[in-house]
Design a protein around this motif. Structure first.
Motif, short mmCIF file in Angstrom:
data_model
loop_
_atom_site.label_atom_id
_atom_site.label_comp_id
_atom_site.label_asym_id
_atom_site.label_seq_id
_atom_site.Cartn_x
_atom_site.Cartn_y
_atom_site.Cartn_z
N GLY A 47 0.81 -1.21 0.00
CA GLY A 47 0.00 0.00 0.00
C GLY A 47 0.84 1.26 0.00
N LYS A 48 0.15 2.37 0.12
CA LYS A 48 0.77 3.69 0.16
C LYS A 48 0.47 4.30 1.52
CE LYS A 48 0.68 8.03 -2.43
NZ LYS A 48 0.07 8.70 -3.59
N VAL A 49 1.48 4.89 2.16
CA VAL A 49 1.29 5.49 3.48
C VAL A 49 0.38 6.71 3.34
CG1 VAL A 49 2.42 6.55 5.46
CG2 VAL A 49 3.56 4.68 4.24
N ALA A 50 -0.80 6.64 3.96
CA ALA A 50 -1.78 7.74 3.89
C ALA A 50 -1.61 8.70 5.05
CB ALA A 50 -3.19 7.17 3.87
N SER A 51 -1.30 8.18 6.24
CA SER A 51 -1.10 9.06 7.39
C SER A 51 -0.22 8.38 8.42
CB SER A 51 -2.45 9.44 8.02
OG SER A 51 -3.05 8.31 8.61
N ILE A 52 0.49 9.22 9.17
CA ILE A 52 1.30 8.77 10.29
C ILE A 52 0.76 9.52 11.51
CG2 ILE A 52 3.60 8.67 11.31
CD1 ILE A 52 4.70 8.68 8.40
N ASN A 53 0.29 8.76 12.50
CA ASN A 53 -0.43 9.35 13.62
C ASN A 53 0.39 9.44 14.90
OD1 ASN A 53 -2.67 9.36 11.86
ND2 ASN A 53 -3.16 7.28 12.43
N ALA A 54 1.69 9.26 14.79
CA ALA A 54 2.57 9.35 15.96
C ALA A 54 3.91 9.90 15.50
CB ALA A 54 2.75 7.97 16.59
N ALA A 55 4.71 10.33 16.46
CA ALA A 55 6.03 10.86 16.15
C ALA A 55 7.07 10.11 16.97
CB ALA A 55 6.09 12.36 16.47
N GLU A 56 8.31 10.12 16.50
CA GLU A 56 9.38 9.48 17.25
C GLU A 56 9.44 10.09 18.65
OE1 GLU A 56 12.99 9.61 14.91
OE2 GLU A 56 12.07 8.43 13.32
N GLY A 57 9.54 9.23 19.65
CA GLY A 57 9.58 9.68 21.04
C GLY A 57 8.23 9.65 21.73
N ASP A 58 7.14 9.53 20.96
CA ASP A 58 5.80 9.47 21.56
C ASP A 58 5.60 8.16 22.31
OD1 ASP A 58 5.18 11.89 20.40
OD2 ASP A 58 3.67 11.09 19.01
N PHE A 59 4.92 8.23 23.46
CA PHE A 59 4.48 7.02 24.15
C PHE A 59 3.13 6.62 23.58
CE2 PHE A 59 2.16 4.64 27.33
CZ PHE A 59 3.11 3.68 27.67
N VAL A 60 2.97 5.34 23.26
CA VAL A 60 1.71 4.84 22.71
C VAL A 60 1.23 3.65 23.53
CG1 VAL A 60 2.20 5.67 20.38
CG2 VAL A 60 2.92 3.37 21.02
N ASN A 61 -0.07 3.43 23.47
CA ASN A 61 -0.68 2.29 24.16
C ASN A 61 -1.01 1.18 23.18
OD1 ASN A 61 -0.94 3.22 26.98
ND2 ASN A 61 -2.16 4.84 26.04
N ASP A 62 -1.15 -0.03 23.70
CA ASP A 62 -1.55 -1.16 22.89
C ASP A 62 -2.83 -0.83 22.13
OD1 ASP A 62 -1.80 -3.74 21.87
OD2 ASP A 62 -2.71 -4.53 23.69
N GLY A 63 -2.83 -1.04 20.84
CA GLY A 63 -4.02 -0.79 20.01
C GLY A 63 -4.10 0.58 19.40
N ASP A 64 -3.23 1.53 19.79
CA ASP A 64 -3.24 2.85 19.16
C ASP A 64 -2.91 2.72 17.68
OD1 ASP A 64 -3.75 4.01 21.61
OD2 ASP A 64 -1.79 4.97 21.82
N VAL A 65 -3.65 3.44 16.84
CA VAL A 65 -3.39 3.44 15.40
C VAL A 65 -2.20 4.37 15.13
CG1 VAL A 65 -4.31 3.95 13.12
CG2 VAL A 65 -5.80 2.95 14.86
N LEU A 66 -1.12 3.79 14.62
CA LEU A 66 0.10 4.55 14.40
C LEU A 66 0.25 5.03 12.96
CD1 LEU A 66 2.55 2.27 16.42
CD2 LEU A 66 1.18 4.21 17.22
N LEU A 67 -0.29 4.24 12.04
CA LEU A 67 -0.07 4.51 10.62
C LEU A 67 -1.24 3.93 9.83
CD1 LEU A 67 3.35 4.22 9.01
CD2 LEU A 67 1.51 2.99 7.93
N GLU A 68 -1.61 4.58 8.73
CA GLU A 68 -2.67 4.05 7.88
C GLU A 68 -2.16 3.94 6.45
OE1 GLU A 68 -6.88 5.33 9.64
OE2 GLU A 68 -5.65 7.05 9.05
N LEU A 69 -2.51 2.83 5.82
CA LEU A 69 -2.16 2.58 4.41
C LEU A 69 -3.41 2.66 3.58
CD1 LEU A 69 0.13 -0.57 4.80
CD2 LEU A 69 0.84 1.81 4.60
N GLU A 70 -3.27 3.18 2.35
CA GLU A 70 -4.40 3.17 1.42
C GLU A 70 -4.09 2.27 0.27
OE1 GLU A 70 -3.26 7.33 -0.85
OE2 GLU A 70 -5.01 7.25 0.41
#
Length: 70
Positions: A47-70
């Motif tokens: 696919g093609k990267v449509a969005s990136i929903n986090a940045a390097e250094g961010d703390f994320v939780n299990d199940g957080d959407v980090l990236l979306e492909l179209e």
């Protein structure tokens, strides 16, 4: 849209792609750091990267959407 989610709580150590990049199934797109381990997150499909929903250094939780492909 295909979503790539955090597989566990941790910190985004490295983002290996940018919006607009073409990725292939199995390609590592983000490296998550948790409990002093590096966990690669891979694209499940081509696919093609449509969005990136986090940045390097961010703390994320299990199940957080980090990236979306179209």
């Amino acid at each position: 849209m295909k979503k790539i989610e955090a597989s566990m709580a941790g910190t985004i150590w490295k983002i290996l792609v940018e919006v607009g990049d073409e990725v292939t199934a199995g390609q590592t797109v983000i490296i998550l750091e948790s409990m002093k381990m590096e966990i690669p997150l891979e694209a499940a499909v081509d696919g093609k990267v449509a969005s990136i929903n986090a940045a390097e250094g961010d703390f994320v939780n299990d199940g957080d959407v980090l990236l979306e492909l179209e």
